[in-house]
Write a protein that holds these residues in place. Sequence first.
Motif, PDB file in Angstrom:
ATOM      1  N   PHE A 155       0.861 -23.381 -64.074  1.00 34.98           N
ATOM      2  CA  PHE A 155       1.838 -23.649 -63.018  1.00 34.98           C
ATOM      3  C   PHE A 155       1.751 -22.494 -62.035  1.00 34.98           C
ATOM      4  CE2 PHE A 155       5.990 -24.261 -61.038  1.00 34.98           C
ATOM      5  CZ  PHE A 155       6.117 -25.658 -61.028  1.00 34.98           C
ATOM      6  N   LEU A 156       1.540 -22.812 -60.741  1.00 37.99           N
ATOM      7  CA  LEU A 156       1.207 -21.801 -59.744  1.00 37.99           C
ATOM      8  C   LEU A 156       2.197 -21.791 -58.587  1.00 37.99           C
ATOM      9  CD1 LEU A 156      -2.345 -23.147 -59.897  1.00 37.99           C
ATOM     10  CD2 LEU A 156      -1.973 -20.742 -60.324  1.00 37.99           C
ATOM     11  N   LEU A 157       2.600 -20.585 -58.183  1.00 39.31           N
ATOM     12  CA  LEU A 157       3.490 -20.429 -57.031  1.00 39.31           C
ATOM     13  C   LEU A 157       2.932 -19.357 -56.096  1.00 39.31           C
ATOM     14  CD1 LEU A 157       7.032 -20.351 -58.719  1.00 39.31           C
ATOM     15  CD2 LEU A 157       5.906 -22.318 -57.661  1.00 39.31           C
ATOM     16  N   GLY A 158       3.212 -19.503 -54.800  1.00 43.48           N
ATOM     17  CA  GLY A 158       2.898 -18.444 -53.856  1.00 43.48           C
ATOM     18  C   GLY A 158       4.021 -17.430 -53.858  1.00 43.48           C
ATOM     19  N   ASP A 159       3.734 -16.192 -53.487  1.00 41.25           N
ATOM     20  CA  ASP A 159       4.781 -15.166 -53.447  1.00 41.25           C
ATOM     21  C   ASP A 159       5.710 -15.352 -52.256  1.00 41.25           C
ATOM     22  OD1 ASP A 159       3.658 -14.144 -55.697  1.00 41.25           O
ATOM     23  OD2 ASP A 159       2.949 -12.265 -54.797  1.00 41.25           O
ATOM     24  N   HIS A 160       5.222 -16.008 -51.212  1.00 46.64           N
ATOM     25  CA  HIS A 160       6.058 -16.308 -50.046  1.00 46.64           C
ATOM     26  C   HIS A 160       6.652 -17.696 -50.271  1.00 46.64           C
ATOM     27  CE1 HIS A 160       6.384 -16.298 -45.347  1.00 46.64           C
ATOM     28  NE2 HIS A 160       7.551 -16.331 -45.954  1.00 46.64           N
ATOM     29  N   ARG A 161       7.707 -17.766 -51.064  1.00 45.99           N
ATOM     30  CA  ARG A 161       8.226 -19.031 -51.578  1.00 45.99           C
ATOM     31  C   ARG A 161       8.682 -20.004 -50.497  1.00 45.99           C
ATOM     32  NH1 ARG A 161       9.036 -17.398 -57.007  1.00 45.99           N
ATOM     33  NH2 ARG A 161       6.943 -16.573 -57.401  1.00 45.99           N
ATOM     34  N   SER A 162       9.115 -19.498 -49.342  1.00 46.73           N
ATOM     35  CA  SER A 162       9.585 -20.403 -48.290  1.00 46.73           C
ATOM     36  C   SER A 162       8.443 -20.944 -47.437  1.00 46.73           C
ATOM     37  CB  SER A 162      10.602 -19.690 -47.389  1.00 46.73           C
ATOM     38  OG  SER A 162      10.000 -18.585 -46.737  1.00 46.73           O
TER      39      SER A 162
END
Length: 251
Positions: A144-151
């Motif tokens: 499961f992957l997310l960017g650090d700039h969530r917005s």
Amino acid sequence: MARAGHDDDGHGRAGRVLSGLTVAVGALLFLGGFAWGAVLYKPYTVPTDSMAPTIAQGNRVLAQRIDGADVRRGDVVVFQDKVWGNLPMVKRVVGTDGDKVSCCDAKGRLTVNGQPIEELYLEDGSRPASPTGFSATVPEGQLFLLGDHRSDSVDSRVHLADGGQGSVPRSAVRARVDATAWPMAGWGMLDRPRSFAALPGGTSSPGPLPWVVRCVLAGAALILGGAAYGPVARLRAGRAARGGKAAMAGG
């Protein structure tokens, strides 16, 4: 007449041999370091600001070629998946095989298997950790992957309705980012987030990039030092000879 062990310009044979060996060892370290780095690492340019502030848009990063099985939570990886557009992308792994990833708890934090994660890499420690709430259980063999700039990141949250609840297979991983290489002002190794260390499996160990850099720099220093020995020795010998003649003239 030249003294034993010296040639006519006063540059000792032993010094020349030592100088040659220094240059040879330096060349071995320098070229070997580059070859080692080329085998283990690949450069990538990050096309968007989805990983800001950790990695800014346009930054050049060095990513270690690894197998997807070696990926741990907290790693920033380069991956390519057909569902995501079949283009190389850079995101952070926040959940692996069987994890339940949710956001947000009462304090606006991401949680993994119910444990809150302090994400110090987010801009200004942003809270909530995601502007939109979500919950997903990661299938075995998936990430499961997310960017650090969530917005401003198109990541697993956008693909929740796809197969695998937004996750990608480990086999999609091409490399793990170890450092930012360009611009030079932003050069540095990426830290492994401590907040993931307490979870089963812990965090990954940094790659050998610091040793690769040390080999290249040490090799360059030895090459320059060895190459400079001859001219410096001749200069010193010339000064000594001129000083000797001056002393004889004065006597």
